[in-house]
Design an enzyme around this catalytic site. Sequence first.
Site, PDB file in Angstrom:
ATOM      1  N   GLU A   1      -6.900   4.124   7.872  1.00 52.29           N
ATOM      2  CA  GLU A   1      -6.746   5.860   7.529  1.00 52.29           C
ATOM      3  C   GLU A   1      -7.784   6.435   7.119  1.00 52.29           C
ATOM      4  O   GLU A   1      -8.310   7.519   7.212  1.00 52.29           O
ATOM      5  CB  GLU A   1      -5.377   5.986   6.978  1.00 52.29           C
ATOM      6  CG  GLU A   1      -3.980   5.903   7.634  1.00 52.29           C
ATOM      7  CD  GLU A   1      -3.041   5.389   7.049  1.00 52.29           C
ATOM      8  OE1 GLU A   1      -2.687   5.201   5.823  1.00 52.29           O
ATOM      9  OE2 GLU A   1      -1.993   4.729   7.735  1.00 52.29           O
TER      10      GLU A   1
ATOM     11  N   SER B   1       3.725  -2.485  10.255  1.00 56.75           N
ATOM     12  CA  SER B   1       5.232  -2.331  10.545  1.00 56.75           C
ATOM     13  C   SER B   1       5.774  -3.702  10.175  1.00 56.75           C
ATOM     14  O   SER B   1       6.764  -4.339  10.736  1.00 56.75           O
ATOM     15  CB  SER B   1       5.321  -2.174  12.326  1.00 56.75           C
ATOM     16  OG  SER B   1       5.059  -0.760  12.268  1.00 56.75           O
TER      17      SER B   1
ATOM     18  N   HIS C   1      -9.269   0.871   5.167  1.00 59.40           N
ATOM     19  CA  HIS C   1      -8.295   0.961   5.792  1.00 59.40           C
ATOM     20  C   HIS C   1      -8.509   1.797   7.073  1.00 59.40           C
ATOM     21  O   HIS C   1      -9.261   2.950   6.869  1.00 59.40           O
ATOM     22  CB  HIS C   1      -6.912   1.642   4.818  1.00 59.40           C
ATOM     23  CG  HIS C   1      -5.643   1.712   5.344  1.00 59.40           C
ATOM     24  ND1 HIS C   1      -5.162   2.667   6.409  1.00 59.40           N
ATOM     25  CD2 HIS C   1      -4.692   0.892   5.272  1.00 59.40           C
ATOM     26  CE1 HIS C   1      -3.874   2.450   6.671  1.00 59.40           C
ATOM     27  NE2 HIS C   1      -3.836   1.384   5.931  1.00 59.40           N
TER      28      HIS C   1
ATOM     29  N   LYS D   1      -0.045   4.315  -0.093  1.00 60.07           N
ATOM     30  CA  LYS D   1      -0.869   5.454   0.434  1.00 60.07           C
ATOM     31  C   LYS D   1      -0.759   6.569  -0.582  1.00 60.07           C
ATOM     32  O   LYS D   1      -0.728   6.530  -1.861  1.00 60.07           O
ATOM     33  CB  LYS D   1      -0.238   5.592   1.934  1.00 60.07           C
ATOM     34  CG  LYS D   1      -0.273   4.429   2.672  1.00 60.07           C
ATOM     35  CD  LYS D   1       0.074   4.613   4.192  1.00 60.07           C
ATOM     36  CE  LYS D   1       0.159   3.253   4.970  1.00 60.07           C
ATOM     37  NZ  LYS D   1       0.267   3.180   6.167  1.00 60.07           N
TER      38      LYS D   1
ATOM     39  N   ASN E   1       0.786  -1.247   0.072  1.00 60.56           N
ATOM     40  CA  ASN E   1       0.084   0.139  -0.059  1.00 60.56           C
ATOM     41  C   ASN E   1       0.879   1.274   0.056  1.00 60.56           C
ATOM     42  O   ASN E   1       1.594   1.457   1.072  1.00 60.56           O
ATOM     43  CB  ASN E   1      -0.937  -0.079   1.305  1.00 60.56           C
ATOM     44  CG  ASN E   1      -1.790   1.112   1.489  1.00 60.56           C
ATOM     45  OD1 ASN E   1      -2.004   1.912   0.514  1.00 60.56           O
ATOM     46  ND2 ASN E   1      -2.120   1.536   2.735  1.00 60.56           N
TER      47      ASN E   1
ATOM     48  N   GLU F   1      -5.100  -5.338  10.691  1.00 56.75           N
ATOM     49  CA  GLU F   1      -4.055  -4.147  10.884  1.00 56.75           C
ATOM     50  C   GLU F   1      -4.522  -3.648  12.116  1.00 56.75           C
ATOM     51  O   GLU F   1      -5.304  -2.717  11.984  1.00 56.75           O
ATOM     52  CB  GLU F   1      -3.974  -3.245   9.402  1.00 56.75           C
ATOM     53  CG  GLU F   1      -3.832  -3.973   8.255  1.00 56.75           C
ATOM     54  CD  GLU F   1      -3.126  -2.937   7.320  1.00 56.75           C
ATOM     55  OE1 GLU F   1      -2.139  -3.226   6.834  1.00 56.75           O
ATOM     56  OE2 GLU F   1      -3.808  -1.819   6.910  1.00 56.75           O
TER      57      GLU F   1
ATOM     58  N   GLY G   1       2.853   1.735  10.809  1.00 56.09           N
ATOM     59  CA  GLY G   1       3.911   3.089  10.612  1.00 56.09           C
ATOM     60  C   GLY G   1       4.238   3.229  11.870  1.00 56.09           C
ATOM     61  O   GLY G   1       5.147   4.256  12.191  1.00 56.09           O
TER      62      GLY G   1
HETATM   63  C1  PEP Z   1      -0.531  -0.146   6.024  1.00 60.56           C
HETATM   64  O1  PEP Z   1      -0.859   1.215   6.012  1.00 60.56           O
HETATM   65  O2  PEP Z   1      -1.341  -0.551   5.501  1.00 60.56           O
HETATM   66  C2  PEP Z   1       0.481  -0.369   6.710  1.00 60.56           C
HETATM   67  C3  PEP Z   1       0.613  -1.757   7.151  1.00 60.56           C
HETATM   68  O3  PEP Z   1       1.676   0.486   7.018  1.00 60.56           O
HETATM   69  P1  PEP Z   1       3.237   0.056   7.474  1.00 60.56           P
HETATM   70  O4  PEP Z   1       3.601  -1.032   6.901  1.00 60.56           O
HETATM   71  O5  PEP Z   1       3.763   1.083   7.165  1.00 60.56           O
HETATM   72  O6  PEP Z   1       2.794  -0.188   9.176  1.00 60.56           O
END
Ligand code: PEP
Length: 251
Positions: free
Chosen positions: A100, A213, A98, A13, A11, A168, A174
Amino acid sequence: MTARRPLVAGNWKMNGLSTSAAELERMIDAAGPVASAGVELMIFPPATLIARLAARAAGTPISIGGQDCHARPSGAHTGDIAAEMLADAGAHAVILGHSERRTDHGETDAVVRAKAEAAHRAGLVRVVCVGETLAERAAGRAVAVVARQLEGSVPDGATGYDLVIAYEPVWAIGTGHVPTAADILEMHAAMRALLRQRFGGEADAIRLLYGGSVKPDNARTLLTLTDVDGALVGGASLKAADFLAIAAAYV
Ligand code: PEP
């Protein structure tokens, strides 16, 4: 048990300009070993890059998807993108719900579900995201929260071909923090059980990704856990070497 093909999805973003095509190029060049090992690869760039990257990725081991879609096929919705438009641009899949989007755009489970139905109408694979906040985990409500999201966000009639779930935890995205193996195992087992209640044997074909992460150095530990069928990767998907090193957990 049905064999589920591992899926590693990136992703991007709100990151990526036309120059990012070079990063996709590097991924395509180096994807051979993971593709030969049977790993499916998807990249979800910003909407502005979908058509360009989908054209380039056609016929390669990498498919391209969108990060969101509107529930309606067309109309007076300034700034939004219909699932049909994503498909028309060459997208194969779409991320929905997601955290976000749930936070920044107030997307409820009902909204996510309507979008997931629209994506199905357009022939896209739906990658539906669920996950608890840190406060919800601290309160011992993580499984209940995710169960509610799963129930509310996933449409009826889903199959292993058209639905992927990404667990997630919001607090892991992040941040560099990841849940314990025991917590991931508990959550993925709970999600599988809920999907079985709803979809019967078909639930065993639905892939459950872990996201939050995931990096090259923790990928093997996270992605080889029971009922973890792949990863949704944010930051580490921006660099071909990191993204493919994560997918190499399955090689
Ligand atoms: C995400 O936003 O879907 C995600 C998993 O981000 P990150 O891997 O940067 O934690």
